[in-house]
Write a protein that holds these residues in place. Sequence first.
Motif, PDB file in Angstrom:
ATOM      1  N   UNK A  58     -11.033  41.408  18.056  1.00 22.67           N
ATOM      2  CA  UNK A  58     -11.633  42.556  18.734  1.00 22.67           C
ATOM      3  C   UNK A  58     -10.560  43.434  19.370  1.00 22.67           C
ATOM      4  N   UNK A  59      -9.554  42.812  19.968  1.00 22.57           N
ATOM      5  CA  UNK A  59      -8.472  43.586  20.574  1.00 22.57           C
ATOM      6  C   UNK A  59      -7.638  44.298  19.507  1.00 22.57           C
ATOM      7  N   UNK A  60      -7.443  43.643  18.366  1.00 20.25           N
ATOM      8  CA  UNK A  60      -6.702  44.258  17.262  1.00 20.25           C
ATOM      9  C   UNK A  60      -7.428  45.513  16.765  1.00 20.25           C
ATOM     10  N   UNK A  61      -8.743  45.425  16.552  1.00 19.33           N
ATOM     11  CA  UNK A  61      -9.490  46.572  16.042  1.00 19.33           C
ATOM     12  C   UNK A  61      -9.467  47.730  17.046  1.00 19.33           C
ATOM     13  N   UNK A  62      -9.508  47.401  18.332  1.00 23.43           N
ATOM     14  CA  UNK A  62      -9.466  48.449  19.352  1.00 23.43           C
ATOM     15  C   UNK A  62      -8.085  49.096  19.425  1.00 23.43           C
ATOM     16  N   UNK A  63      -7.041  48.280  19.323  1.00 23.62           N
ATOM     17  CA  UNK A  63      -5.678  48.788  19.483  1.00 23.62           C
ATOM     18  C   UNK A  63      -5.164  49.490  18.233  1.00 23.62           C
ATOM     19  N   UNK A  64      -5.358  48.877  17.077  1.00 24.67           N
ATOM     20  CA  UNK A  64      -4.773  49.393  15.837  1.00 24.67           C
ATOM     21  C   UNK A  64      -5.664  50.380  15.107  1.00 24.67           C
ATOM     22  N   UNK A  65      -6.981  50.259  15.284  1.00 26.23           N
ATOM     23  CA  UNK A  65      -7.896  51.095  14.504  1.00 26.23           C
ATOM     24  C   UNK A  65      -8.791  51.967  15.383  1.00 26.23           C
ATOM     25  N   UNK A  66      -8.564  51.942  16.694  1.00 27.31           N
ATOM     26  CA  UNK A  66      -9.367  52.754  17.626  1.00 27.31           C
ATOM     27  C   UNK A  66     -10.856  52.488  17.458  1.00 27.31           C
ATOM     28  N   UNK A  67     -11.207  51.235  17.179  1.00 26.22           N
ATOM     29  CA  UNK A  67     -12.609  50.858  17.018  1.00 26.22           C
ATOM     30  C   UNK A  67     -12.928  49.757  18.024  1.00 26.22           C
ATOM     31  N   UNK A  68     -13.717  50.093  19.015  1.00 21.86           N
ATOM     32  CA  UNK A  68     -14.028  49.132  20.072  1.00 21.86           C
ATOM     33  C   UNK A  68     -15.532  48.939  20.168  1.00 21.86           C
ATOM     34  N   UNK A  69     -15.962  47.690  20.146  1.00 22.07           N
ATOM     35  CA  UNK A  69     -17.374  47.378  20.354  1.00 22.07           C
ATOM     36  C   UNK A  69     -17.610  46.823  21.748  1.00 22.07           C
ATOM     37  N   UNK A  70     -16.582  46.855  22.585  1.00 19.27           N
ATOM     38  CA  UNK A  70     -16.722  46.380  23.957  1.00 19.27           C
ATOM     39  C   UNK A  70     -15.801  45.207  24.233  1.00 19.27           C
ATOM     40  N   UNK A  71     -15.758  44.822  25.489  1.00 18.68           N
ATOM     41  CA  UNK A  71     -14.932  43.685  25.878  1.00 18.68           C
ATOM     42  C   UNK A  71     -15.506  42.396  25.301  1.00 18.68           C
ATOM     43  N   UNK A  72     -14.652  41.483  24.842  1.00 16.03           N
ATOM     44  CA  UNK A  72     -15.141  40.221  24.267  1.00 16.03           C
ATOM     45  C   UNK A  72     -16.091  39.462  25.184  1.00 16.03           C
ATOM     46  N   UNK A  73     -15.838  39.499  26.499  1.00 16.64           N
ATOM     47  CA  UNK A  73     -16.679  38.756  27.433  1.00 16.64           C
ATOM     48  C   UNK A  73     -18.056  39.377  27.618  1.00 16.64           C
ATOM     49  N   UNK A  74     -18.275  40.567  27.098  1.00 18.58           N
ATOM     50  CA  UNK A  74     -19.587  41.220  27.212  1.00 18.58           C
ATOM     51  C   UNK A  74     -20.438  41.031  25.961  1.00 18.58           C
ATOM     52  N   UNK A  75     -19.896  40.333  24.965  1.00 17.63           N
ATOM     53  CA  UNK A  75     -20.552  40.235  23.659  1.00 17.63           C
ATOM     54  C   UNK A  75     -21.027  38.808  23.408  1.00 17.63           C
ATOM     55  N   UNK A  76     -22.156  38.683  22.746  1.00 14.85           N
ATOM     56  CA  UNK A  76     -22.687  37.385  22.349  1.00 14.85           C
ATOM     57  C   UNK A  76     -23.138  37.481  20.895  1.00 14.85           C
ATOM     58  N   UNK A  77     -23.228  36.339  20.229  1.00 16.19           N
ATOM     59  CA  UNK A  77     -23.534  36.303  18.792  1.00 16.19           C
ATOM     60  C   UNK A  77     -22.534  37.175  18.035  1.00 16.19           C
ATOM     61  N   UNK A  78     -21.258  36.955  18.328  1.00 17.23           N
ATOM     62  CA  UNK A  78     -20.198  37.817  17.820  1.00 17.23           C
ATOM     63  C   UNK A  78     -20.131  37.810  16.297  1.00 17.23           C
ATOM     64  N   UNK A  79     -20.240  36.633  15.684  1.00 17.86           N
ATOM     65  CA  UNK A  79     -20.153  36.553  14.224  1.00 17.86           C
ATOM     66  C   UNK A  79     -21.279  37.343  13.556  1.00 17.86           C
ATOM     67  N   UNK A  80     -22.485  37.219  14.108  1.00 22.13           N
ATOM     68  CA  UNK A  80     -23.613  37.964  13.549  1.00 22.13           C
ATOM     69  C   UNK A  80     -23.402  39.467  13.725  1.00 22.13           C
ATOM     70  N   UNK A  81     -22.838  39.846  14.864  1.00 23.83           N
ATOM     71  CA  UNK A  81     -22.545  41.252  15.134  1.00 23.83           C
ATOM     72  C   UNK A  81     -21.566  41.793  14.090  1.00 23.83           C
ATOM     73  N   UNK A  82     -20.470  41.064  13.869  1.00 22.10           N
ATOM     74  CA  UNK A  82     -19.466  41.505  12.901  1.00 22.10           C
ATOM     75  C   UNK A  82     -20.023  41.489  11.481  1.00 22.10           C
ATOM     76  N   UNK A  83     -20.899  40.519  11.183  1.00 24.08           N
ATOM     77  CA  UNK A  83     -21.542  40.487   9.857  1.00 24.08           C
ATOM     78  C   UNK A  83     -22.377  41.747   9.637  1.00 24.08           C
ATOM     79  N   UNK A  84     -23.106  42.163  10.676  1.00 19.93           N
ATOM     80  CA  UNK A  84     -23.948  43.351  10.558  1.00 19.93           C
ATOM     81  C   UNK A  84     -23.094  44.601  10.317  1.00 19.93           C
ATOM     82  N   UNK A  85     -21.985  44.715  11.040  1.00 21.11           N
ATOM     83  CA  UNK A  85     -21.100  45.863  10.855  1.00 21.11           C
ATOM     84  C   UNK A  85     -20.431  45.838   9.490  1.00 21.11           C
TER      85      UNK A  85
END
Length: 430
Positions: free
Chosen positions: A166-193
């Motif tokens: 998540x930090x890599x995508x925010x830093x290198x690709x300017x794509x942020x879905x929020x802080x890791x500690x604010x997210x749940x069901x992360x794998x399902x979230x990334x699968x959907x995206x």
Amino acid sequence: MAACTRNRDGDDSILEPLSFPEQPPDAPGVPGEELLVCLFCPDSERQKDVLLKHLLLEHKLVIADVKLIADLPKYLVFWRGRFLEQPITDFCSVIKTNSTGPIEMQEDYFLLCDVLPEDRVLREKLQQKRLEEVLEQQQQEREDRSFQRVCMFCSDEFSGNRSSLLNHMAREHSFSIGLPDNIVYCNQFLDALQGKLDNLQCLYCEKTFRDKTTLKDHMRKKAHRRINANNSEYDRYYIINYLELGKTWEEVQSEDDREMVDDGDDDWSDWQSHPVSAVCLFCEHQSETMEQIYTHMKEAHGFDLHELRTELSLRFYDQVKLVNFLRRQLHQSRCYGCQETFSCRQEVLRHLKEAGHVMQLPHKSTWNQTQYYFPTYENDALLCTLSDGDEDERNVSEDVPVISEDVSNLRALKQNSVLKSMLKSRGSCR
């Protein structure tokens, strides 16, 4: 399509907004969707939307704020049992339609909502149980070291903890879905995206494109490399949506904002804004002022942008193109002085220092191109610190035409178009 019934006088009444069906009438339901029990019909199970329509049309029952019920199946099972014990009028508000008309034209509808204390307690219990389950799931994800996934935008692979990706995508690709500690069901979230990207669908506006290159260009140019906060599909992946009963994250956030505005006792006299930090051209160092970042690049890397600006008589747009050119070369692990390519950025920096290429720029024609008007990094704050020196910024360079907004004849705009210039450059390269 929305449900439509015919009253006794023959008039049609639309009970909900109209919409075309997403599936043919004979198509099966959504795979994996849980079947729900009717509150009145024995041995009757239906999918959620079908059941709610059935309750409205057949039993005149409306359940308020269905989307905010944490566990709808358990909610329905509870009230099914209660309706078997006592009449529905003991629990529901009665809404009489056409109340001013003849008695034979009046109908009673029943509203089940959290105004009833028993319903309120039930919703709170279901919400509390769901919150406990979600927090436990989030804790497991935070401690999980078996996470392994490839970045959606490049071929880099990450393992260990989800925060690294998540930090890599925010830093290198300017794509942020929020802080890791604010997210749940992360794998399902990334699968959907990932599924949307695989289907050539923009993550923000959800338009579909013919190929990956077109999709990538669209997301970059439209600044759509982000998710749409108004898309309720993503609500289940954020902890804030589970915190308060009957409230969405927008309502919780707006309440917090109102509390800040309404608190008149706070003294804001010593409040200071935090300026956007500019990142060094060569490393990850950040500074909040122009002089700090220029001093760092000069002392740490031997790169003096002030000297280059004076020596080459660089105006504002020249500096913009130069910075974007340098950013792109270093991002591609290429020496901008001799065009030699390396395996990583650290090797490029070592080469620049050893070969003395830090201040050695290629011929101006190499970087003074219209393509470098566009930022290499969309959030590059260094571009905001550039200056024309003592020149009046209103004196724009001759090769950057200024066209008034009320031009009646577009010939001047077409002749001086940046895109036309780029097309000419591309044609000459061919």
